[in-house]
Design an enzyme around this catalytic site. Sequence first.
Site, PDB file in Angstrom:
ATOM      1  N   HIS A  33     -22.574  47.322 -16.496  1.00  0.00           N
ATOM      2  CA  HIS A  33     -21.638  46.199 -16.560  1.00  0.00           C
ATOM      3  C   HIS A  33     -22.027  45.196 -17.653  1.00  0.00           C
ATOM      4  CE1 HIS A  33     -23.918  43.135 -14.165  1.00  0.00           C
ATOM      5  NE2 HIS A  33     -22.961  42.294 -14.508  1.00  0.00           N
TER       6      HIS A  33
ATOM      7  N   SER B  81     -27.426  39.055 -11.678  1.00  0.00           N
ATOM      8  CA  SER B  81     -28.126  40.345 -11.740  1.00  0.00           C
ATOM      9  C   SER B  81     -28.542  40.659 -13.178  1.00  0.00           C
ATOM     10  CB  SER B  81     -27.249  41.463 -11.177  1.00  0.00           C
ATOM     11  OG  SER B  81     -26.022  41.553 -11.859  1.00  0.00           O
ATOM     12  N   GLU B  82     -27.687  40.286 -14.170  1.00  0.00           N
ATOM     13  CA  GLU B  82     -28.064  40.421 -15.575  1.00  0.00           C
ATOM     14  C   GLU B  82     -27.477  39.296 -16.414  1.00  0.00           C
ATOM     15  OE1 GLU B  82     -28.634  44.565 -14.069  1.00  0.00           O
ATOM     16  OE2 GLU B  82     -26.744  43.476 -14.262  1.00  0.00           O
ATOM     17  N   THR B  83     -28.218  38.942 -17.448  1.00  0.00           N
ATOM     18  CA  THR B  83     -27.778  38.026 -18.501  1.00  0.00           C
ATOM     19  C   THR B  83     -28.065  38.719 -19.831  1.00  0.00           C
ATOM     20  OG1 THR B  83     -28.261  36.061 -17.176  1.00  0.00           O
ATOM     21  CG2 THR B  83     -28.183  35.763 -19.568  1.00  0.00           C
TER      22      THR B  83
END
Length: 278
Positions: free
Chosen positions: A77, A46-48
């Site tokens: 997060h 979902s995110e990097t």
Amino acid sequence: MPAFSFQQVDVFSSQPMRGNPLAVVADADALGEAQMQAFANWTNLSETTFLLSPRDPKAHYRVRIFTPKQELPFAGHPTLGSCHVWLSQSGAVAADEIVQECEAGLIRIRRDSQRLSFAAPPLRREGPVEAEIVERVARGLEIPIGSIRAVNWIDNGPGWMGVLLDSRRDVLAVKPDFAVLAGLRVGIVGPFDSAEDGTEAQFEVRALTAAGFEDPVTGSLNAGLAQWLIGGGIAPPTYIAAQGTALGRAGRVHVHQQGDDIWIGGEVANCIKGTVTL
């Protein structure tokens, strides 16, 4: 090709594979935006995030946050997971409060034993949601519109709206139709019944993204929800939100109001550590 220090951590959980995973590339100043976006697309999380030298002298470090498709000005997060990795890379700092620079500005982060917490950023958009959107949300959640207790914009960057249902049971029973909800970021929340659900948490949360999937545990959503629920007298100044139950996760988000600030906290578990060649 240059190699970079890399970690993958699990946020809002003390146990690996029970929270929300995050990929973090450290000392990434040499990478360009296109390289960052390409790697985030490849990890398909979902995110990097990418840790960089700060531009603002008040910040300890700077972070850029990417989904597989785009850069985000802020996300919850990734903030806690990036700070956890930065601390492991830089060694402990004397101050109990760390300042993260991101596209949304400066974010304050506190350490309390094993838990990290960030100060919820100001809402960019709040207030009632338009009636036609509420009707669409009800159709997308496949619930009667009358079962929605309240709906509010709680946008602190990603574009969230909050939908309050009567109970945790109602939240977990939702079977979203992402085709109907396409383009909307919908956070669902409902209170625990202590007799039925126990007392480990006080609210159940689910995050339905605009990209058509459910996010396991979501700091930005919980920050917006906390500002809405505490401000409206729906939630107490301190509570715990459970999230990820519908996906087989066990995320726990610790919310605490202190003065004018609302702090969103959780633990971070290490999963993968090594180098990545980009």
